[in-house]
Design a protein around this motif. Structure first.
Motif, PDB file in Angstrom:
ATOM      1  N   TYR A   1      10.895   9.244  -7.274  1.00 30.20           N
ATOM      2  CA  TYR A   1      12.162   8.817  -6.664  1.00 30.20           C
ATOM      3  C   TYR A   1      12.114   7.380  -6.171  1.00 30.20           C
ATOM      4  O   TYR A   1      13.123   6.658  -6.258  1.00 30.20           O
ATOM      5  N   THR A   2      10.977   6.935  -5.671  1.00 33.96           N
ATOM      6  CA  THR A   2      10.893   5.519  -5.278  1.00 33.96           C
ATOM      7  C   THR A   2      10.887   4.625  -6.513  1.00 33.96           C
ATOM      8  O   THR A   2      11.407   3.507  -6.481  1.00 33.96           O
ATOM      9  N   GLY A   3      10.308   5.114  -7.612  1.00 34.41           N
ATOM     10  CA  GLY A   3      10.305   4.337  -8.845  1.00 34.41           C
ATOM     11  C   GLY A   3      11.699   4.109  -9.385  1.00 34.41           C
ATOM     12  O   GLY A   3      11.984   3.065  -9.991  1.00 34.41           O
ATOM     13  N   ARG A   4      12.572   5.057  -9.195  1.00 38.87           N
ATOM     14  CA  ARG A   4      13.946   4.918  -9.682  1.00 38.87           C
ATOM     15  C   ARG A   4      14.731   3.858  -8.917  1.00 38.87           C
ATOM     16  O   ARG A   4      15.796   3.440  -9.365  1.00 38.87           O
ATOM     17  N   LEU A   5      14.197   3.400  -7.793  1.00 38.57           N
ATOM     18  CA  LEU A   5      14.845   2.312  -7.058  1.00 38.57           C
ATOM     19  C   LEU A   5      14.636   0.974  -7.758  1.00 38.57           C
ATOM     20  O   LEU A   5      15.339   0.002  -7.463  1.00 38.57           O
ATOM     21  N   GLY A   6      13.657   0.929  -8.652  1.00 40.35           N
ATOM     22  CA  GLY A   6      13.459  -0.262  -9.468  1.00 40.35           C
ATOM     23  C   GLY A   6      12.717  -1.400  -8.809  1.00 40.35           C
ATOM     24  O   GLY A   6      12.791  -2.539  -9.281  1.00 40.35           O
ATOM     25  N   ASP A   7      11.983  -1.128  -7.739  1.00 42.44           N
ATOM     26  CA  ASP A   7      11.257  -2.189  -7.041  1.00 42.44           C
ATOM     27  C   ASP A   7       9.754  -1.906  -7.092  1.00 42.44           C
ATOM     28  O   ASP A   7       9.278  -0.970  -6.437  1.00 42.44           O
ATOM     29  N   PRO A   8       8.977  -2.704  -7.845  1.00 40.37           N
ATOM     30  CA  PRO A   8       7.531  -2.437  -7.968  1.00 40.37           C
ATOM     31  C   PRO A   8       6.718  -2.868  -6.758  1.00 40.37           C
ATOM     32  O   PRO A   8       5.500  -2.671  -6.748  1.00 40.37           O
ATOM     33  N   ILE A   9       7.364  -3.472  -5.764  1.00 44.17           N
ATOM     34  CA  ILE A   9       6.643  -3.854  -4.544  1.00 44.17           C
ATOM     35  C   ILE A   9       6.854  -2.808  -3.452  1.00 44.17           C
ATOM     36  O   ILE A   9       5.904  -2.196  -2.961  1.00 44.17           O
ATOM     37  N   TRP A  10       8.117  -2.594  -3.093  1.00 41.60           N
ATOM     38  CA  TRP A  10       8.402  -1.689  -1.984  1.00 41.60           C
ATOM     39  C   TRP A  10       8.394  -0.218  -2.406  1.00 41.60           C
ATOM     40  O   TRP A  10       8.221   0.658  -1.561  1.00 41.60           O
ATOM     41  N   GLY A  11       8.553   0.056  -3.693  1.00 43.23           N
ATOM     42  CA  GLY A  11       8.445   1.440  -4.157  1.00 43.23           C
ATOM     43  C   GLY A  11       7.076   2.030  -3.877  1.00 43.23           C
ATOM     44  O   GLY A  11       6.957   3.093  -3.241  1.00 43.23           O
ATOM     45  N   PRO A  12       5.995   1.357  -4.310  1.00 44.83           N
ATOM     46  CA  PRO A  12       4.660   1.872  -3.968  1.00 44.83           C
ATOM     47  C   PRO A  12       4.388   1.897  -2.477  1.00 44.83           C
ATOM     48  O   PRO A  12       3.727   2.814  -1.978  1.00 44.83           O
ATOM     49  N   VAL A  13       4.874   0.890  -1.743  1.00 45.50           N
ATOM     50  CA  VAL A  13       4.656   0.874  -0.287  1.00 45.50           C
ATOM     51  C   VAL A  13       5.300   2.099   0.356  1.00 45.50           C
ATOM     52  O   VAL A  13       4.686   2.776   1.196  1.00 45.50           O
ATOM     53  N   ALA A  14       6.533   2.384  -0.029  1.00 43.29           N
ATOM     54  CA  ALA A  14       7.210   3.570   0.517  1.00 43.29           C
ATOM     55  C   ALA A  14       6.449   4.840   0.170  1.00 43.29           C
ATOM     56  O   ALA A  14       6.310   5.748   1.004  1.00 43.29           O
ATOM     57  N   THR A  15       5.934   4.913  -1.057  1.00 46.99           N
ATOM     58  CA  THR A  15       5.153   6.088  -1.466  1.00 46.99           C
ATOM     59  C   THR A  15       3.893   6.215  -0.631  1.00 46.99           C
ATOM     60  O   THR A  15       3.539   7.311  -0.170  1.00 46.99           O
ATOM     61  N   HIS A  16       3.194   5.094  -0.412  1.00 46.95           N
ATOM     62  CA  HIS A  16       1.982   5.121   0.416  1.00 46.95           C
ATOM     63  C   HIS A  16       2.292   5.617   1.828  1.00 46.95           C
ATOM     64  O   HIS A  16       1.543   6.425   2.394  1.00 46.95           O
ATOM     65  N   LEU A  17       3.389   5.121   2.390  1.00 47.42           N
ATOM     66  CA  LEU A  17       3.715   5.472   3.777  1.00 47.42           C
ATOM     67  C   LEU A  17       4.080   6.939   3.921  1.00 47.42           C
ATOM     68  O   LEU A  17       3.735   7.586   4.918  1.00 47.42           O
ATOM     69  N   VAL A  18       4.782   7.473   2.933  1.00 45.43           N
ATOM     70  CA  VAL A  18       5.215   8.870   3.015  1.00 45.43           C
ATOM     71  C   VAL A  18       4.081   9.828   2.662  1.00 45.43           C
ATOM     72  O   VAL A  18       3.931  10.882   3.300  1.00 45.43           O
ATOM     73  N   VAL A  19       3.272   9.487   1.692  1.00 49.92           N
ATOM     74  CA  VAL A  19       2.289  10.428   1.148  1.00 49.92           C
ATOM     75  C   VAL A  19       0.890  10.199   1.709  1.00 49.92           C
ATOM     76  O   VAL A  19       0.240  11.121   2.205  1.00 49.92           O
ATOM     77  N   LEU A  20       0.406   8.961   1.631  1.00 50.54           N
ATOM     78  CA  LEU A  20      -0.997   8.698   1.965  1.00 50.54           C
ATOM     79  C   LEU A  20      -1.219   8.478   3.451  1.00 50.54           C
ATOM     80  O   LEU A  20      -2.247   8.908   3.994  1.00 50.54           O
ATOM     81  N   LEU A  21      -0.285   7.797   4.105  1.00 53.95           N
ATOM     82  CA  LEU A  21      -0.475   7.473   5.518  1.00 53.95           C
ATOM     83  C   LEU A  21      -0.737   8.703   6.387  1.00 53.95           C
ATOM     84  O   LEU A  21      -1.663   8.684   7.212  1.00 53.95           O
ATOM     85  N   PRO A  22       0.026   9.803   6.268  1.00 50.14           N
ATOM     86  CA  PRO A  22      -0.275  10.970   7.114  1.00 50.14           C
ATOM     87  C   PRO A  22      -1.672  11.543   6.877  1.00 50.14           C
ATOM     88  O   PRO A  22      -2.339  11.974   7.827  1.00 50.14           O
ATOM     89  N   ILE A  23      -2.120  11.542   5.625  1.00 50.22           N
ATOM     90  CA  ILE A  23      -3.447  12.084   5.320  1.00 50.22           C
ATOM     91  C   ILE A  23      -4.534  11.232   5.953  1.00 50.22           C
ATOM     92  O   ILE A  23      -5.449  11.740   6.625  1.00 50.22           O
ATOM     93  N   LEU A  24      -4.457   9.920   5.753  1.00 48.52           N
ATOM     94  CA  LEU A  24      -5.489   9.044   6.306  1.00 48.52           C
ATOM     95  C   LEU A  24      -5.439   9.022   7.826  1.00 48.52           C
ATOM     96  O   LEU A  24      -6.492   9.010   8.485  1.00 48.52           O
ATOM     97  N   SER A  25      -4.244   9.016   8.406  1.00 49.67           N
ATOM     98  CA  SER A  25      -4.130   9.005   9.874  1.00 49.67           C
ATOM     99  C   SER A  25      -4.762  10.254  10.484  1.00 49.67           C
ATOM    100  O   SER A  25      -5.506  10.173  11.467  1.00 49.67           O
ATOM    101  N   LEU A  26      -4.482  11.393   9.903  1.00 47.24           N
ATOM    102  CA  LEU A  26      -5.050  12.642  10.413  1.00 47.24           C
ATOM    103  C   LEU A  26      -6.557  12.663  10.213  1.00 47.24           C
ATOM    104  O   LEU A  26      -7.305  13.138  11.079  1.00 47.24           O
TER     105      LEU A  26
END
Length: 646
Positions: free
Chosen positions: A97-122
């Motif tokens: 869904y972030t890829g469909r926004l068409g932004d190769p910079i903020w799309g991955p950042v948004a994905t990292h924040l939603v998916v990876l950040l909670p795992i690493l923080s915990l």
């Protein structure tokens, strides 16, 4: 009034050692999750967009985990396990869904924040809790939580470079790693009630004995006052039901353990296709079918897809296109079905199943075939052999074979060769003509065999032209996913490659990018330092007005010969019955750009800066920014659903 002295409990050194070892294991696990998470995202975003801001997200997670209030280790471990169970699905769908926004910079950042950040923080919070576990609350010797931040962030980032060298890790699919680590976390949560508490005993207070007179005194009621005696208390009867309830909860946890992976796989399903794909998959809503999808240790995933006719009775621009995809990059493709057309149908090639294959969807690979048109020295005849460094869909290799050349292939990815052979008509190379390995090592070994040197170019006399180890044509096509392998563009590599090329042979170098960018200047400058003659052509359906500043496919022809590099006029036999070859070969002069424009744009005092060497090679970093533009181009070439299906 006397104040009772406080006696600090002794820290259990064994508990300190155990918790620190466990903390190190947790950091290793977090680094492994991050490494596999990166690979899971690359088919949707490519390497450069995923890596661009990943380290910043790791630092943000470390800050959040280390500065947040302490968490109960048991509950945090369960939460981490559940997040890991969901990771195969969350990483895929959020990236979709972030890829469909068409932004190769903020799309991955948004994905990292939603998916990876909670795992690493915990995970970092668990490391912090483990550091505090063996110490009492007010123990001054306990490690400061501020130390957790730099240690965790640095360790996770540094350990990412460890995992590519561990074959057991690279051979395992990402989902297997995620589910395995999730099961490990939930297993530790189940075992927690059976593990002794590592906390030291609470602080004790020493109360001095009261001074008692020799004559007992009487109270107002006439009773004697006697000193209080210490009493020993036994466990309360009410503690036993609590202990029994705790054990019942432990057995309940044990019963839940096998349900976690079962529920995630059964309820959520598999977000991607099985690998290897055992039968053709047809997309439920798009005119697309997937013929093959396999894991690749090098490319992540290699897919052969084919577009179907969208509107019955009307051929669309993308209908009947068969493509070869590695990661988030197209390695090539051909027209099939009604679009498999040639001037002379007798020249049509077929795939392993016997289906007809038409022209290449990219003209770049036909440009590479123009190496056969380079004029050789009088009396030296026509090219006899060719070396392919990087195969793609095998378009140029197949053409050279059909013209009677002995073709040697050096390709790092076995799955790419298998796809080219099975679905794109690549002939089986002769004995000793196929090498699945890194081209740098292969070329270096061949150069050493011929010259005994890997640092200087030994002269090759005309008498050596008949040597079977020397090549008339070398095609160097290694662009993939918006990036280039820097070690295969250095001056040292070109010196080794020059050693295995005939003195009047030609090297064909393909790269995609902006010619006047830092990477474009460096590639042209380094090639020019190795080969006295180079000419450049761009791949475009129509002539471009700003060729040096647009993102284009470039094909560079270079030769060690001091004579002028010239192309002969093509004849019908060169076209192999192909409309596309006739068009490209006849239009070759119109696609040329004078490479002197690039060289003249580099100041003399900066020529060394743009000379790529093994000791100083910023090509990968320079290409990273252009890779973002390549991602956008790929999303324009094929719709989102085609990239999301693999």
């Amino acid at each position: 009034m006397n104040t009772a002295p406080r006696v600090a409990p002794k820290t259990n050194l064994a508990a300190v050692a155990v918790t620190r070892v466990v903390a190190i294991v947790v950091l290793l696990g977090l680094s492994l999750v991050t490494f596999k998470y990166k690979h899971a995202l690359e088919p949707l975003y490519g390497t450069a967009p995923v890596d661009l801001h990943l380290s910043k997200v790791i630092w943000a997670a470390s800050i959040l985990g280390s500065l947040a209030p302490s968490v109960p280790i048991s509950r945090a471990t369960l939460g981490l396990g559940l997040l890991l169970y969901a990771l195969p699905y969350s990483s895929y769908w959020v990236a979709v869904y972030t890829g469909r926004l068409g932004d190769p910079i903020w799309g991955p950042v948004a994905t990292h924040l939603v998916v990876l950040l909670p795992i690493l923080s915990l995970g970092v919070a668990i490391v912090k809790a483990l550091q505090e576990a063996p110490y009492a609350k007010d123990d001054a010797s306990a490690p400061q939580s501020s130390m957790t931040l730099p240690v965790c962030a640095t360790a996770i980032n540094a350990l990412l470079g460890l995992w590519p060298a561990v074959s057991l890790v690279t051979a395992q699919p990402e989902n297997t790693i995620f589910l395995g680590l999730g099961t490990l976390c939930t297993s530790l949560w189940v075992a927690e009630p059976f593990v002794p508490d590592m906390k030291p005993a609470p602080l004790t207070v020493t109360v001095p004995e009261p001074i008692v007179s020799s004559t007992p005194s009487k109270s107002k009621k006439g009773k004697k006052n006697t000193p209080e005696k210490a009493t020993t208390s036994s466990p309360s009867q009410s503690d036993r039901p609590q202990s029994q309830a705790k054990m019942s909860g432990s057995y309940l946890r044990l019963g839940l353990l096998p349900l976690f992976p079962l529920m995630t796989t059964a309820i959520l399903g598999t977000p991607t296709l099985p690998k290897p794909l055992l039968e053709t998959y047809t997309h439920p809503s798009e005119p697309l079918r997937i013929l093959s999808s396999v894991r690749s240790d090098y490319s992540g995933v290699v897919v052969v897809g084919e577009t179907l006719q969208k509107v019955p009775g009307q051929l669309g621009a993308l209908d009947h296109l068969r493509y070869l995809r590695a990661g988030h990059s197209l390695l090539g493709g051909v027209w099939v079905g009604p679009k498999a057309r040639y001037e002379d149908p007798a020249f049509l090639t077929t795939d392993e199943a016997g289906d007809a294959l038409g022209d290449s969807i990219y003209t770049t690979f036909v440009f590479q075939e123009a190496a056969r048109l380079v004029v050789k020295k009088p009396g030296h005849g026509t090219p006899k052999n060719a070396l392919m460094i990087g195969l793609g869909a095998g378009i140029a290799a197949t053409s050279f074979d059909r013209h009677g050349l002995d073709v040697t292939i050096v390709e790092i990815d076995q799955t790419v060769y298998d796809a080219a052979h099975r679905f794109f008509g690549l002939p089986t190379p002769g004995p000793g003509r196929l090498f699945i390995e890194d081209a740098r090592l292969w070329v270096n070994n061949r150069s050493t065999t011929l010259t005994g040197s890997t640092t200087t170019t030994a002269p090759v006399a005309d008498a050596d032209l008949a040597s079977p180890e020397l090549y008339d044509i070398i095609v160097h096509d290694l662009f993939s996913g918006g990036g280039l392998p820097g070690h295969l563009f250095s001056a040292e590599f070109w010196a080794d490659l020059k050693n295995i090329l005939r003195p009047d042979g030609v090297v064909v170098v393909n790269f995609a990018g902006i010619l006047m960018s830092d990477s474009g200047k460096a590639i042209v400058n380094t090639l020019h330092a190795a080969f006295p003659q180079c000419r450049g052509f761009y791949d475009s359906i129509e002539q471009s007005q700003n060729v040096t500043t647009e993102f284009l496919n470039w094909v560079l022809f270079c030769t060690p010969s001091p004579g002028k590099l010239e192309f002969r006029k093509p004849v019908d036999a060169d076209f192999l019955g192909s409309y596309l070859r006739r068009h490209v070969f006849n239009e070759l002069p119109a696609r040329e750009t004078d490479l002197a424009l690039v060289l003249d744009s580099i100041p003399e005092d900066k020529r060394e800066q743009y000379l790529l060497k093994d000791s100083a090679n910023p090509l990968v970093q320079w290409q990273a920014q252009e890779a973002l533009g390549h991602w956008k181009i790929m999303r324009e070439v094929l719709p989102h659903a085609y990239w999301e299906t693999y």
